[in-house]
Design a protein around this motif. Sequence first.
Motif, PDB file in Angstrom:
ATOM      1  N   PRO A  94     -23.718 -33.109 -43.087  1.00 51.65           N
ATOM      2  CA  PRO A  94     -22.722 -33.454 -44.100  1.00 51.65           C
ATOM      3  C   PRO A  94     -21.851 -32.270 -44.537  1.00 51.65           C
ATOM      4  N   GLU A  95     -22.226 -31.067 -44.171  1.00 48.11           N
ATOM      5  CA  GLU A  95     -21.437 -29.891 -44.531  1.00 48.11           C
ATOM      6  C   GLU A  95     -20.459 -29.479 -43.436  1.00 48.11           C
ATOM      7  N   VAL A  96     -20.457 -30.180 -42.307  1.00 49.07           N
ATOM      8  CA  VAL A  96     -19.616 -29.780 -41.176  1.00 49.07           C
ATOM      9  C   VAL A  96     -18.722 -30.929 -40.731  1.00 49.07           C
ATOM     10  N   PHE A  97     -17.432 -30.617 -40.540  1.00 51.20           N
ATOM     11  CA  PHE A  97     -16.526 -31.560 -39.893  1.00 51.20           C
ATOM     12  C   PHE A  97     -15.566 -30.775 -39.008  1.00 51.20           C
ATOM     13  N   ILE A  98     -14.983 -31.471 -38.054  1.00 49.41           N
ATOM     14  CA  ILE A  98     -14.104 -30.854 -37.059  1.00 49.41           C
ATOM     15  C   ILE A  98     -12.752 -31.545 -37.110  1.00 49.41           C
TER      16      ILE A  98
END
Length: 141
Positions: free
Chosen positions: A89-93
């Motif tokens: 939930p802390e990472v997006f691209i």
Amino acid sequence: MSASPQEIFQKCVYAGALTRNADAFAELFTEDGVLEAPLVPVDAAFPRRTEGRQEIRRTMAAYYERQSSDGGVPNIEKSRYVLHITDDPEVFIAEIDTVFDGDGDGDGDGADETVSLVQIYRVRDGKIAHLRDYFTPGMVS
């Protein structure tokens, strides 16, 4: 309530590429945030790695100041992006195709230019803790 990936990304684009506002851009980061452009040569105008909100503010203000006034502002209507949400939930691209209108690239040919890049965001409490920006180094020479 914490900001969504969509909100964080849009604020980042607005503060950085569109308005070149180093203060607003830096405020999107945690105090110990990191801005990293791993493909950029060490001696490039764009900082390869900057650590800490205050240093991000300082280095981006200096970078924006060096950019020419006709340094090519992206055409939002023609540009496209896709956000990829990960299991973490802390990472997006962000997968981005930025279009610069007619000679925004300064090469004199008058044609639109599309620049593709990928950004990996790691967020903490609604702020960017680490942003890796993968783009062609020639964009910032």
